[in-house]
Write an enzyme that holds these catalytic residues in place. Structure first.
Site, PDB file in Angstrom:
ATOM      1  N   LYS A 118     -17.467  -8.192  -5.506  1.00  0.00           N
ATOM      2  CA  LYS A 118     -16.495  -8.185  -6.615  1.00  0.00           C
ATOM      3  C   LYS A 118     -15.080  -8.518  -6.121  1.00  0.00           C
ATOM      4  O   LYS A 118     -14.397  -9.377  -6.684  1.00  0.00           O
ATOM      5  CB  LYS A 118     -16.498  -6.807  -7.296  1.00  0.00           C
ATOM      6  CG  LYS A 118     -15.314  -6.568  -8.222  1.00  0.00           C
ATOM      7  CD  LYS A 118     -15.273  -5.150  -8.766  1.00  0.00           C
ATOM      8  CE  LYS A 118     -14.687  -4.118  -7.863  1.00  0.00           C
ATOM      9  NZ  LYS A 118     -13.257  -3.817  -7.973  1.00  0.00           N
ATOM     10  N   ASN A 119     -14.641  -7.819  -5.078  1.00  0.00           N
ATOM     11  CA  ASN A 119     -13.246  -7.979  -4.655  1.00  0.00           C
ATOM     12  C   ASN A 119     -12.970  -9.302  -3.952  1.00  0.00           C
ATOM     13  O   ASN A 119     -11.812  -9.648  -3.710  1.00  0.00           O
ATOM     14  CB  ASN A 119     -12.815  -6.792  -3.777  1.00  0.00           C
ATOM     15  CG  ASN A 119     -12.678  -5.518  -4.611  1.00  0.00           C
ATOM     16  OD1 ASN A 119     -12.665  -5.575  -5.844  1.00  0.00           O
ATOM     17  ND2 ASN A 119     -12.585  -4.379  -3.949  1.00  0.00           N
ATOM     18  N   ASP A 155     -12.726   2.046   0.368  1.00  0.00           N
ATOM     19  CA  ASP A 155     -13.691   1.947  -0.740  1.00  0.00           C
ATOM     20  C   ASP A 155     -15.065   2.518  -0.378  1.00  0.00           C
ATOM     21  O   ASP A 155     -15.970   2.536  -1.220  1.00  0.00           O
ATOM     22  CB  ASP A 155     -13.835   0.487  -1.205  1.00  0.00           C
ATOM     23  CG  ASP A 155     -12.543  -0.021  -1.856  1.00  0.00           C
ATOM     24  OD1 ASP A 155     -11.664   0.803  -2.140  1.00  0.00           O
ATOM     25  OD2 ASP A 155     -12.433  -1.242  -2.063  1.00  0.00           O
ATOM     26  N   CYS A 189      -8.326   1.551 -10.938  1.00  0.00           N
ATOM     27  CA  CYS A 189      -8.668   2.950 -10.652  1.00  0.00           C
ATOM     28  C   CYS A 189      -7.409   3.783 -10.477  1.00  0.00           C
ATOM     29  O   CYS A 189      -6.387   3.290  -9.985  1.00  0.00           O
ATOM     30  CB  CYS A 189      -9.512   3.031  -9.383  1.00  0.00           C
ATOM     31  SG  CYS A 189     -11.161   2.357  -9.582  1.00  0.00           S
ATOM     32  N   ARG A 237       0.652   3.309  -8.047  1.00  0.00           N
ATOM     33  CA  ARG A 237       0.224   2.085  -7.357  1.00  0.00           C
ATOM     34  C   ARG A 237       1.313   1.016  -7.527  1.00  0.00           C
ATOM     35  O   ARG A 237       1.244   0.190  -8.435  1.00  0.00           O
ATOM     36  CB  ARG A 237      -1.121   1.585  -7.914  1.00  0.00           C
ATOM     37  CG  ARG A 237      -2.271   2.527  -7.626  1.00  0.00           C
ATOM     38  CD  ARG A 237      -3.600   2.030  -8.172  1.00  0.00           C
ATOM     39  NE  ARG A 237      -4.128   0.873  -7.458  1.00  0.00           N
ATOM     40  CZ  ARG A 237      -5.347   0.359  -7.670  1.00  0.00           C
ATOM     41  NH1 ARG A 237      -6.149   0.899  -8.560  1.00  0.00           N
ATOM     42  NH2 ARG A 237      -5.756  -0.691  -6.980  1.00  0.00           N
ATOM     43  N   ARG A 242     -18.105  -1.176 -13.353  1.00  0.00           N
ATOM     44  CA  ARG A 242     -17.055  -2.172 -13.069  1.00  0.00           C
ATOM     45  C   ARG A 242     -17.364  -2.902 -11.769  1.00  0.00           C
ATOM     46  O   ARG A 242     -16.927  -4.037 -11.564  1.00  0.00           O
ATOM     47  CB  ARG A 242     -15.688  -1.482 -12.944  1.00  0.00           C
ATOM     48  CG  ARG A 242     -15.127  -1.014 -14.274  1.00  0.00           C
ATOM     49  CD  ARG A 242     -13.746  -0.440 -14.106  1.00  0.00           C
ATOM     50  NE  ARG A 242     -12.996  -1.272 -13.196  1.00  0.00           N
ATOM     51  CZ  ARG A 242     -12.012  -0.841 -12.417  1.00  0.00           C
ATOM     52  NH1 ARG A 242     -11.645   0.403 -12.456  1.00  0.00           N
ATOM     53  NH2 ARG A 242     -11.397  -1.668 -11.619  1.00  0.00           N
TER      54      ARG A 242
HETATM   55  C1  EPZ Z   1      -7.643  -3.591  -3.325  1.00  0.00           C
HETATM   56  O1  EPZ Z   1      -6.717  -2.928  -4.153  1.00  0.00           O
HETATM   57  C2  EPZ Z   1      -9.018  -3.302  -3.890  1.00  0.00           C
HETATM   58  N1  EPZ Z   1      -9.068  -3.795  -5.259  1.00  0.00           N
HETATM   59  C3  EPZ Z   1      -9.289  -1.807  -3.858  1.00  0.00           C
HETATM   60  O2  EPZ Z   1     -10.646  -1.611  -4.215  1.00  0.00           O
HETATM   61  C4  EPZ Z   1      -9.124  -1.289  -2.419  1.00  0.00           C
HETATM   62  O3  EPZ Z   1      -9.197   0.117  -2.418  1.00  0.00           O
HETATM   63  C5  EPZ Z   1      -7.770  -1.717  -1.849  1.00  0.00           C
HETATM   64  O4  EPZ Z   1      -7.575  -3.135  -1.990  1.00  0.00           O
HETATM   65  C6  EPZ Z   1      -7.606  -1.369  -0.383  1.00  0.00           C
HETATM   66  O5  EPZ Z   1      -8.635  -1.964   0.362  1.00  0.00           O
HETATM   67  C7  EPZ Z   1      -9.328  -5.082  -5.474  1.00  0.00           C
HETATM   68  O6  EPZ Z   1      -9.535  -5.873  -4.572  1.00  0.00           O
HETATM   69  C8  EPZ Z   1      -9.385  -5.521  -6.902  1.00  0.00           C
HETATM   70  P1  EPZ Z   1      -3.602  -2.651  -1.786  1.00  0.00           P
HETATM   71  P2  EPZ Z   1      -5.155  -3.279  -4.058  1.00  0.00           P
HETATM   72  O7  EPZ Z   1      -2.545  -3.460  -2.419  1.00  0.00           O
HETATM   73  O8  EPZ Z   1      -5.030  -4.697  -3.683  1.00  0.00           O
HETATM   74  C9  EPZ Z   1       0.308   0.112  -1.326  1.00  0.00           C
HETATM   75  C10 EPZ Z   1     -12.441  -0.824  -5.483  1.00  0.00           C
HETATM   76  O9  EPZ Z   1     -12.953   0.319  -5.441  1.00  0.00           O
HETATM   77  N2  EPZ Z   1       1.050  -0.963  -1.987  1.00  0.00           N
HETATM   78  O10 EPZ Z   1      -4.231  -3.131  -0.529  1.00  0.00           O
HETATM   79  O11 EPZ Z   1      -4.515  -2.800  -5.297  1.00  0.00           O
HETATM   80  C11 EPZ Z   1      -0.675   0.814  -2.265  1.00  0.00           C
HETATM   81  O12 EPZ Z   1      -0.029   1.790  -3.052  1.00  0.00           O
HETATM   82  C12 EPZ Z   1     -10.943  -0.984  -5.477  1.00  0.00           C
HETATM   83  O13 EPZ Z   1     -13.103  -1.866  -5.556  1.00  0.00           O
HETATM   84  C13 EPZ Z   1       2.423  -0.895  -2.068  1.00  0.00           C
HETATM   85  O14 EPZ Z   1       3.050   0.070  -1.630  1.00  0.00           O
HETATM   86  O15 EPZ Z   1      -4.749  -2.343  -2.849  1.00  0.00           O
HETATM   87  C14 EPZ Z   1      -1.679   1.368  -1.291  1.00  0.00           C
HETATM   88  O16 EPZ Z   1      -1.197   2.584  -0.764  1.00  0.00           O
HETATM   89  C15 EPZ Z   1     -10.227   0.295  -5.695  1.00  0.00           C
HETATM   90  N3  EPZ Z   1       3.091  -1.927  -2.687  1.00  0.00           N
HETATM   91  C16 EPZ Z   1      -1.713   0.318  -0.170  1.00  0.00           C
HETATM   92  O17 EPZ Z   1      -0.505  -0.444  -0.312  1.00  0.00           O
HETATM   93  C17 EPZ Z   1       2.455  -3.007  -3.178  1.00  0.00           C
HETATM   94  O18 EPZ Z   1       3.114  -3.909  -3.700  1.00  0.00           O
HETATM   95  C18 EPZ Z   1      -2.899  -0.642  -0.225  1.00  0.00           C
HETATM   96  O19 EPZ Z   1      -3.012  -1.180  -1.534  1.00  0.00           O
HETATM   97  C19 EPZ Z   1       1.056  -3.079  -3.073  1.00  0.00           C
HETATM   98  C20 EPZ Z   1       0.364  -2.049  -2.473  1.00  0.00           C
END
Ligand code: EPZ
Length: 427
Positions: A22-23, A312, A121, A126, A404
């Site tokens: 998916k991702n 994840d 989620c 976020r 999802r």
């Molecule tokens: C992706 O989310 C995945 N979702 C998530 O999987 C996964 O948990 C995550 O990456 C981490 O591997 C999708 O790919 C659709 P991040 P994403 O931006 O991209 C902080 C699942 O179960 N951050 O890597 O939203 C954030 O708060 C889902 O399939 C900032 O501070 O995650 C977090 O602490 C759930 N500022 C960390 O970075 C930003 O602008 C990592 O988030 C962006 C993120």
């Protein structure tokens, strides 16, 4: 009001085929908007986030032929001609996180994006500051108004250098999408190294882009306006694979998890072996065996960006740790608040103490079935896993969250011998 019912204590046996990731598929589907052309995409998982994305593409004017899960496992998408207005309303974008990939894609394609604030989620706050910082650095003016993110670059985007303050999968994807057609060179530093980032850049390079360095800390992009469609297969889902590996371990079964890229599973394999699970790694499959009479040893897990143990997989691993001997420790180093699912495990009898980003699991307390509620995608999967290990019947509510991201989870587990079904209750 659909629910999943699991009657536990049945070891799983057989072979399970892992679906597309998916991702990895989500960024690629939005990248078809950026590129504009005709694409033949293989191995799309039949999960609601993907179906929702295809529906968004159709709303934007794309043609889509072949539902995910069709017998040829191919979906043909044509984004050559889209509507002039690529706006996505807050009502649509809040249905999932990946809707914000339309910002990078639309900015790159036509210098303008208007997308509602994304959902996804609930892991607490976020932020998307790193996405917005990158769009601004590429020359777009960005503002947030009435639940919409508005970005505009009437003169086009210009290559730049961006250092990300946190390692973010989403910000890395959005930056790649926006920079692929920008004028000149872009250098992205401290980027995510997940396999789905590599998958996206490979896809874009097949479309004529010039992107190097994916899988390392630094990605370099030479902007290219002349892109075209391509044929591309989505990589297998390492999180789905890991979930079924734990299903085999938690029930004390013998399962061949087929159609995987073992390299992507190294951190999960290592933990399972450390706990006493018998793991055999083949070229494209992993065999998981566990003697049901042999207790597994608890362990310490830190969830972190790739190639670390995946966040994840953290809830599913927690479910397994509840059944192990001794005390286990989980540190969640990606999200501020990813232990919401623990309530459900506790209702089944698990002994877990959560303190901020850490959980301490007192293993070995027997689990017994009751009604529990999924609070997010992977947390919901963890409840199914715990249900497979529990005495009696576990009823899982809010299963749309699980659907999802898991393609036919009930059917796949049933075919391995689980006593599991999906039941519709009158709403
Ligand atoms: C992706 O989310 C995945 N979702 C998530 O999987 C996964 O948990 C995550 O990456 C981490 O591997 C999708 O790919 C659709 P991040 P994403 O931006 O991209 C902080 C699942 O179960 N951050 O890597 O939203 C954030 O708060 C889902 O399939 C900032 O501070 O995650 C977090 O602490 C759930 N500022 C960390 O970075 C930003 O602008 C990592 O988030 C962006 C993120």
């Amino acid at each position: 009001m659909d629910k999943i019912l699991v009657c536990g204590k049945k070891p799983l046996y057989g072979t399970i085929n892992v679906s597309g990731m998916k991702n990895a598929a989500l960024p690629i589907l939005f990248a078809t908007v950026l590129v504009g052309g005709r694409f033949s995409i293989g191995n799309l998982p039949n999960v609601s986030d993907i179906n929702e994305t295809l529906s968004i593409l159709k709303q934007l004017g794309a043609t889509v032929i072949g539902e995910p899960g069709n017998k040829d496992n191919i979906t043909v998408i044509d984004t050559t001609r889209l509507k002039d207005d690529l706006t996505l309303s807050p009502q649509r974008s809040e249905k999932m996180r990946a809707s914000y990939y339309l910002i990078g894609a639309a900015l790159g394609r036509c210098g303008k994006a208007s997308v509602g604030v994304p959902g996804g989620c609930d892991f607490g706050y976020r932020p998307i500051d790193q996405h917005l910082k990158c769009f601004s650095a590429l020359g777009a003016t960005v503002k947030q108004e009435n639940g919409m993110i508005l970005a505009e670059a009437p003169e086009g985007l210009k290559g730049t250098r961006v250092y990300f303050d946190v390692v973010s999968v989403g910000a890395t994807v959005n930056a790649i999408l926006a920079a692929t057609r920008a004028e000149g060179f872009t250098i992205l530093e401290n980027v995510a190294k997940e396999p789905h980032i590599v998958n996206l850049t490979e896809f874009l390079n097949f479309c004529g882009a010039h992107i190097s360095g994916a899988g390392t800390d630094t990605i370099k992009i030479r902007g290219e306006q002349h892109l075209h469609g391509c044929d591309y297969d989505i990589i297998p889902d390492m999180i789905e694979a890991g979930t079924y590996m734990i299903a085999a371990a938690i029930t004390g079964g013998d399962v061949l998890v087929d159609n995987v890229i073992p390299k992507h599973l190294e951190s999960v394999n290592a933990k399972l072996m450390e706990m006493g699970v018998d793991v055999t790694v083949n070229d494209e499959s992993v065999r998981i065996r566990r003697d049901p009479d042999k207790a597994l040893q608890n362990t310490k897990v830190t969830a972190m960006p790739y190639p670390g143990f995946p966040t994840d997989m953290q809830p599913q691993m927690c479910a397994l740790m509840c059944t192990c001997q001794g005390t286990g420790y989980i540190t969640e180093a990606v999200w501020n608040s990813r232990f919401g699912y623990v309530n459900g495990l506790a209702r089944l009898g698990a002994q877990i103490v959560v303190n901020g980003k850490m959980a301490v699991i007192e293993g070995g307390h027997p689990l017994s079935g009751t009604t529990v509620t999924a609070v997010d995608l992977r947390g919901g999967a963890a409840l199914i896993l715990a249900g497979l290990a529990a005495q009696g019947v576990t009823v899982i509510d809010k299963i749309h969250l699980i659907e999802r991201g898991y393609d036919d989870i009930v059917g796949k587990l049933e075919r391995l011998g689980a006593d599991i079904k999906r039941v519709s209750f009158p709403g």
